[in-house]
Scaffold this active site. Structure first.
Site, PDB file in Angstrom:
ATOM      1  N   ARG A 131      19.189  -8.962  -8.473  1.00 55.61           N
ATOM      2  CA  ARG A 131      17.743  -8.964  -8.953  1.00 55.61           C
ATOM      3  C   ARG A 131      17.294 -10.464  -8.867  1.00 55.61           C
ATOM      4  NH1 ARG A 131      21.454  -6.460 -12.504  1.00 55.61           N
ATOM      5  NH2 ARG A 131      20.591  -4.393 -13.107  1.00 55.61           N
ATOM      6  N   LYS A 170      22.328  -7.701 -16.139  1.00 56.39           N
ATOM      7  CA  LYS A 170      21.675  -7.337 -17.503  1.00 56.39           C
ATOM      8  C   LYS A 170      22.502  -6.848 -18.465  1.00 56.39           C
ATOM      9  CE  LYS A 170      17.363  -4.772 -15.775  1.00 56.39           C
ATOM     10  NZ  LYS A 170      16.460  -3.435 -15.798  1.00 56.39           N
ATOM     11  N   HIS A 219      11.633  -6.840  -5.899  1.00 51.72           N
ATOM     12  CA  HIS A 219      12.601  -5.949  -6.450  1.00 51.72           C
ATOM     13  C   HIS A 219      12.806  -4.720  -5.159  1.00 51.72           C
ATOM     14  CE1 HIS A 219      15.177  -4.480  -9.632  1.00 51.72           C
ATOM     15  NE2 HIS A 219      14.573  -3.139  -9.641  1.00 51.72           N
ATOM     16  N   ARG A 246      15.747  -5.378  -3.230  1.00 54.24           N
ATOM     17  CA  ARG A 246      17.044  -4.799  -3.667  1.00 54.24           C
ATOM     18  C   ARG A 246      17.181  -3.225  -3.724  1.00 54.24           C
ATOM     19  NH1 ARG A 246      20.757  -5.168  -8.239  1.00 54.24           N
ATOM     20  NH2 ARG A 246      20.376  -3.651  -9.885  1.00 54.24           N
ATOM     21  N   HIS A 253      24.681  -1.207 -11.865  1.00 48.42           N
ATOM     22  CA  HIS A 253      24.071  -0.259 -12.735  1.00 48.42           C
ATOM     23  C   HIS A 253      24.945   0.421 -13.847  1.00 48.42           C
ATOM     24  CE1 HIS A 253      20.943   1.049  -9.676  1.00 48.42           C
ATOM     25  NE2 HIS A 253      20.648  -0.033 -10.218  1.00 48.42           N
ATOM     26  N   TYR A 287      18.569   6.809  -5.418  1.00 50.26           N
ATOM     27  CA  TYR A 287      18.763   6.382  -3.946  1.00 50.26           C
ATOM     28  C   TYR A 287      19.220   7.341  -2.984  1.00 50.26           C
ATOM     29  CZ  TYR A 287      18.243   1.821  -5.853  1.00 50.26           C
ATOM     30  OH  TYR A 287      17.742   0.612  -6.520  1.00 50.26           O
TER      31      TYR A 287
END
Length: 306
Positions: free
Chosen positions: A161, A184, A252, A255, A278, A287
């Site tokens: 990120r 995150k 982004h 990524r 994730h 994806y």
């Protein structure tokens, strides 16, 4: 008329602190929560015509929630953003009801609007490479050109990120073959660093004119301060215009490109989940839809029976 009573101000601050402490929410998430709640409380102040305190909130019914949602949609708030707001409001009510001892069933049963998850918009392989190669041409100084190329190489080559790339310090260089990243919510993951990324960062470090203590940011602005995400966004805006790429060609998107191109080359979905950090596999599975859509497009454009 004051927006919030002192008790409500304390309650909101207490809930935000709890989210930070118990859920390890990121600063951007806390800011989003605060914005969502203040918008809701501001509406209820006007709706009830009185200062928003604890007591008025306990009286909020289904019609009041519907009025709030209708107001938000009228002012152009998307279904996705409104669903996020409703989620934050429910979380706050759940916490407040337990603390104050009232029944929050009505608010907690409010149905958020449905929305379709947007698919990631990656760049094509050639476009991603061209973006990194061309971004260096936008800078007036060699060290800035090397810096911008190094940041974009980390985004596309390692799937970082933008906040993770800009959060690196000189304690992280020379970059190892495997980098420990805190993403995150403080979630830790190990990310392989490809040779082009290590080389790009090494070249930038040799050209960068400022002192480099271990605790100082790796990527610096023109005056020596920490490089901002907005600076990289602006560089990419200029570059995508030069290359004729769409507005979706953002930091982004690099990524997204990392994940999509790995998947297209036969990468394992769970491995890609770990590389991206994730929390759930369902996030990464988006994806697969992108890759399927790309394959169908190729089929339709090239197969003689399509």
């Amino acid at each position: 008329m004051s927006l919030l009573s002192p008790a409500m101000q304390d309650a909101l601050a207490g809930w935000l602190s709890a989210q930070k402490a118990l859920n390890n929410a990121a600063d951007n998430t806390i800011t989003a929560y605060q914005t969502d709640l203040l918008g809701f409380l501001s509406f209820m102040t006007r709706h009830f015509g009185e200062e928003t305190g604890i007591a008025p909130l306990t009286r909020v019914g289904l019609s009041d929630m519907r009025a709030f949602m209708a107001h938000e949609r009228e002012r152009g708030v998307s279904a996705r953003s409104l669903a996020r707001s409703i989620s934050a409001i429910k979380s706050f009510y759940r916490w407040l009801a337990e603390r104050e001892g009232f029944d929050a069933t009505t608010v907690l049963s409010t149905r958020a609007p449905k929305f379709t998850n947007k698919l990631p918009r990656p760049l094509a392989i050639d476009a991603a490479k061209a973006m990194i190669e061309t971004v260096e041409l936008q800078a007036r100084e060699d060290w800035i050109a090397a810096r911008d190329a190094a940041v974009l190489t980390l985004l596309y080559g390692c799937g970082l990120r933008i906040s993770e790339a800009l959060g690196l310090t000189f304690a992280d260089v020379p970059l190892p073959e495997v980098l420990r990243i805190f993403g995150k919510g403080g979630k830790e993951r190990l990310v392989p660093v490809i040779a082009p990324a290590r080389n790009a960062v090494g070249r930038y470090c040799k050209l960068m004119p400022f002192a480099n203590e271990p605790e100082t940011p790796l990527f610096r602005g023109v005056r020596g301060g920490a490089l901002s995400a907005r600076s990289i966004q602006k560089v990419m805006e200029q570059t995508r215009m030069q290359l004729g790429l769409p507005a979706t060609a953002t930091p982004h998107a690099l990524r997204h490109s990392f994940a999509t191109h790995l998947l297209g080359a036969g990468g394992d979905l769970r491995a890609i989940q770990e590389l991206l950090g994730h929390a759930t596999l369902s996030t990464t599975q988006a994806y697969t839809a992108v890759d399927t859509a790309r394959l169908l497009e190729v089929y339709e454009n090239s197969h003689p029976k399509a």
